[in-house]
Write a protein that holds these residues in place. Structure first.
Motif, mmCIF file in Angstrom:
data_model
loop_
_atom_site.group_PDB
_atom_site.id
_atom_site.type_symbol
_atom_site.label_atom_id
_atom_site.label_comp_id
_atom_site.label_asym_id
_atom_site.label_seq_id
_atom_site.Cartn_x
_atom_site.Cartn_y
_atom_site.Cartn_z
ATOM 1 N N TYR A 125 0.852 -1.182 0.000
ATOM 2 C CA TYR A 125 0.000 0.000 0.000
ATOM 3 C C TYR A 125 0.890 1.236 0.000
ATOM 4 O O TYR A 125 1.804 1.361 0.822
ATOM 5 C CB TYR A 125 -0.903 -0.007 1.231
ATOM 6 C CG TYR A 125 -1.776 1.217 1.362
ATOM 7 C CD1 TYR A 125 -2.919 1.378 0.593
ATOM 8 C CD2 TYR A 125 -1.449 2.225 2.272
ATOM 9 C CE1 TYR A 125 -3.722 2.503 0.724
ATOM 10 C CE2 TYR A 125 -2.245 3.348 2.414
ATOM 11 C CZ TYR A 125 -3.383 3.475 1.626
ATOM 12 O OH TYR A 125 -4.161 4.586 1.753
ATOM 13 N N TYR A 126 0.629 2.148 -0.914
ATOM 14 C CA TYR A 126 1.451 3.344 -1.109
ATOM 15 C C TYR A 126 0.643 4.585 -0.727
ATOM 16 O O TYR A 126 -0.511 4.725 -1.128
ATOM 17 C CB TYR A 126 1.875 3.418 -2.578
ATOM 18 C CG TYR A 126 2.543 4.700 -3.021
ATOM 19 C CD1 TYR A 126 3.929 4.813 -3.033
ATOM 20 C CD2 TYR A 126 1.793 5.783 -3.474
ATOM 21 C CE1 TYR A 126 4.550 5.976 -3.472
ATOM 22 C CE2 TYR A 126 2.407 6.955 -3.916
ATOM 23 C CZ TYR A 126 3.784 7.040 -3.907
ATOM 24 O OH TYR A 126 4.385 8.188 -4.348
ATOM 25 N N ASN A 127 1.237 5.480 0.069
ATOM 26 C CA ASN A 127 0.563 6.719 0.473
ATOM 27 C C ASN A 127 1.548 7.879 0.396
ATOM 28 O O ASN A 127 2.661 7.793 0.926
ATOM 29 C CB ASN A 127 0.019 6.602 1.894
ATOM 30 C CG ASN A 127 -0.686 7.868 2.351
ATOM 31 O OD1 ASN A 127 -0.059 8.824 2.803
ATOM 32 N ND2 ASN A 127 -2.003 7.870 2.256
ATOM 33 N N LYS A 128 1.154 8.959 -0.288
ATOM 34 C CA LYS A 128 1.998 10.146 -0.414
ATOM 35 C C LYS A 128 1.184 11.367 -0.054
ATOM 36 O O LYS A 128 0.085 11.574 -0.575
ATOM 37 C CB LYS A 128 2.537 10.271 -1.840
ATOM 38 C CG LYS A 128 3.562 11.384 -2.019
ATOM 39 C CD LYS A 128 4.193 11.328 -3.399
ATOM 40 C CE LYS A 128 5.318 12.336 -3.537
ATOM 41 N NZ LYS A 128 5.977 12.242 -4.871
ATOM 42 N N SER A 129 1.722 12.195 0.847
ATOM 43 C CA SER A 129 0.983 13.363 1.326
ATOM 44 C C SER A 129 1.920 14.560 1.486
ATOM 45 O O SER A 129 3.144 14.408 1.540
ATOM 46 C CB SER A 129 0.305 13.055 2.664
ATOM 47 O OG SER A 129 1.277 12.741 3.646
ATOM 48 N N ILE A 130 1.326 15.744 1.579
ATOM 49 C CA ILE A 130 2.060 16.980 1.788
ATOM 50 C C ILE A 130 1.607 17.597 3.107
ATOM 51 O O ILE A 130 0.403 17.701 3.381
ATOM 52 C CB ILE A 130 1.813 17.976 0.641
ATOM 53 C CG1 ILE A 130 2.342 17.401 -0.680
ATOM 54 C CG2 ILE A 130 2.478 19.317 0.925
ATOM 55 C CD1 ILE A 130 2.057 18.278 -1.880
ATOM 56 N N ASP A 131 2.561 18.000 3.947
ATOM 57 C CA ASP A 131 2.256 18.650 5.220
ATOM 58 C C ASP A 131 2.169 20.154 4.968
ATOM 59 O O ASP A 131 3.168 20.874 5.031
ATOM 60 C CB ASP A 131 3.347 18.334 6.243
ATOM 61 C CG ASP A 131 3.010 18.879 7.615
ATOM 62 O OD1 ASP A 131 1.954 19.534 7.756
ATOM 63 O OD2 ASP A 131 3.804 18.659 8.556
ATOM 64 N N TYR A 132 0.962 20.637 4.693
ATOM 65 C CA TYR A 132 0.773 22.045 4.353
ATOM 66 C C TYR A 132 1.027 22.985 5.531
ATOM 67 O O TYR A 132 1.215 24.193 5.335
ATOM 68 C CB TYR A 132 -0.649 22.264 3.815
ATOM 69 C CG TYR A 132 -0.903 21.543 2.516
ATOM 70 C CD1 TYR A 132 -0.357 22.009 1.328
ATOM 71 C CD2 TYR A 132 -1.684 20.387 2.478
ATOM 72 C CE1 TYR A 132 -0.579 21.353 0.130
ATOM 73 C CE2 TYR A 132 -1.915 19.727 1.282
ATOM 74 C CZ TYR A 132 -1.358 20.212 0.122
ATOM 75 O OH TYR A 132 -1.573 19.558 -1.062
ATOM 76 N N ASN A 133 1.053 22.455 6.741
ATOM 77 C CA ASN A 133 1.326 23.290 7.912
ATOM 78 C C ASN A 133 2.761 23.816 7.920
ATOM 79 O O ASN A 133 3.087 24.734 8.668
ATOM 80 C CB ASN A 133 1.064 22.494 9.200
ATOM 81 C CG ASN A 133 -0.409 22.201 9.396
ATOM 82 O OD1 ASN A 133 -1.262 23.048 9.121
ATOM 83 N ND2 ASN A 133 -0.722 20.998 9.852
ATOM 84 N N ARG A 134 3.628 23.207 7.109
ATOM 85 C CA ARG A 134 5.012 23.666 7.016
ATOM 86 C C ARG A 134 5.175 24.814 6.016
ATOM 87 O O ARG A 134 6.269 25.354 5.870
ATOM 88 C CB ARG A 134 5.930 22.510 6.616
ATOM 89 C CG ARG A 134 6.078 21.449 7.700
ATOM 90 C CD ARG A 134 6.945 20.300 7.211
ATOM 91 N NE ARG A 134 7.187 19.342 8.268
ATOM 92 C CZ ARG A 134 8.252 19.369 9.069
ATOM 93 N NH1 ARG A 134 9.165 20.312 8.920
ATOM 94 N NH2 ARG A 134 8.419 18.470 10.013
ATOM 95 N N LEU A 135 4.099 25.148 5.306
ATOM 96 C CA LEU A 135 4.161 26.202 4.294
ATOM 97 C C LEU A 135 3.584 27.513 4.828
ATOM 98 O O LEU A 135 2.722 27.515 5.715
ATOM 99 C CB LEU A 135 3.381 25.781 3.048
ATOM 100 C CG LEU A 135 3.856 24.506 2.345
ATOM 101 C CD1 LEU A 135 2.911 24.169 1.197
ATOM 102 C CD2 LEU A 135 5.279 24.667 1.831
#
Length: 331
Positions: A125-135
């Motif tokens: 199972y593959y999961n890719k996400s972006i932590d927008y709180n760092r922007l």
């Protein structure tokens, strides 16, 4: 100003990885056996637990950190290996995060008295996400401070992470002194209906192998002394890499020297790295360390790449003597 310059380099490089898609790679290929190939599951003849940590470009803001954990076991009654792999990759200082969870299986059978063949498969199972709180977005910035409220952030945080199932397959042939194999990852991208969906990485092909010369002793004996040559070729999307190296083993120690990314393909984005590797084995525990020295103008600014591996083996000695071991290195 210099710091900003190298941050921009990271951002540009991250954009390339996002556009074309590329998997993280370990310098110590064989110390991350299930990530290298499903055919390596159970390859030590017993139960094995491995941990891997890689920190790439630690001197720069937004470095790349990769963690892996795996456990595998050899089912002697069924001539099969099984395993579980967990992978976590944090790019740009944790801004872009990828997590893989996979199950491995292979079957080991004899071609003749000298050679073994081991096909393997992994479903994960593959999961890719972006932590927008760092922007920080433009509508958060004022003359006095930075506000936590952002219309753009609220819109982006509603986007779901990219997640899907995928499959890896492999084939490994080996004798007491020679091994060769290949791994094909992201097989589901072959499906035309999935290929155009966002988040599917291009097919990755790895071809690897090597040979070992025994100065004294035999494979993984307490008194083994040997010299090993090995190679690893990786092709994914527009990127093609050839890694070439050699090892000297005198138990309990092992030393390795590699050139990663030999510059034979002119369209690759970098000119590789020189890698020094060291491993030490105490009874059932093996610890490895490697350092990548970047061969580019950024060599003194990036900090290269540090990698640490740990393996714990639980092996029945009588079973180990009966099973032909893969002669590849331990780091």
């Amino acid at each position: 100003m210099e710091k900003i310059k190298y941050i921009l380099v990271i951002l540009i490089f991250s954009g390339c990885l996002t556009s074309y898609g590329q998997d993280p790679q370990f310098t110590q290929f064989y110390a991350a056996p299930l990530y290298m190939s499903p055919s390596f599951a159970g390859g030590n003849g017993g139960t094995r637990l491995t941990l891997n940590f890689r920190d790439q470009w630690p001197k720069l803001a937004g470095d790349y950190v990769t963690y892996a954990f795996s456990v595998d076991h050899y089912l002697s009654k069924h001539n099969s290996g099984i395993g579980l792999l967990l992978l976590r990759d944090e790019a740009a200082g944790g801004l872009v995060n990828t997590t893989d969870v996979g199950l491995n299986y292979n079957y080991n059978f004899s071609i003749n008295r000298k050679w073994k063949l081991c096909p393997g498969i992994q479903a994960y199972y593959y999961n890719k996400s972006i932590d927008y709180n760092r922007l920080v977005f433009s509508d958060q910035i004022s003359r006095d401070n930075i506000s936590s409220v952002s219309i753009e952030m609220e819109r982006l945080t509603t986007l779901k992470p990219v997640s899907h199932l995928d499959i890896t397959t492999s084939l490994l042939a080996y004798s007491d002194r020679i091994w060769a194999g290949f791994t094909i990852d992201h097989l589901l991208v072959i499906n035309k209906s999935l290929k155009n969906e966002e988040g599917y990485l291009p097919l990755r092909l790895s071809i690897y192998g090597g040979g070992k010369y025994y100065i004294s002793g035999r494979i993984r004996n307490k008194s083994e002394e040997s010299v090993t040559g090995a190679f690893n070729f990786i092709s994914q999307g527009p990127y093609k890499y050839i890694d070439l190296g050699a090892y000297y083993t005198r138990t309990p120690m092992q030393f390795g020297l590699w050139y990663r990314g030999i510059p034979v393909f002119s369209d690759n984005p970098n000119i590789g790295a020189i890698t020094l590797q060291f491993g030490y084995k105490i009874n059932s525990i093996t610890v490895g360390y490697s350092y990548d020295y970047t061969m580019s103008k950024l060599m003194t600014k990036t900090g290269g790449a540090h990698e640490i591996s740990f393996a714990y083996e639980m092996v029945n000695n009588s079973r180990k003597r009966k099973m032909r071991m893969v002669p590849c290195p331990i780091i």
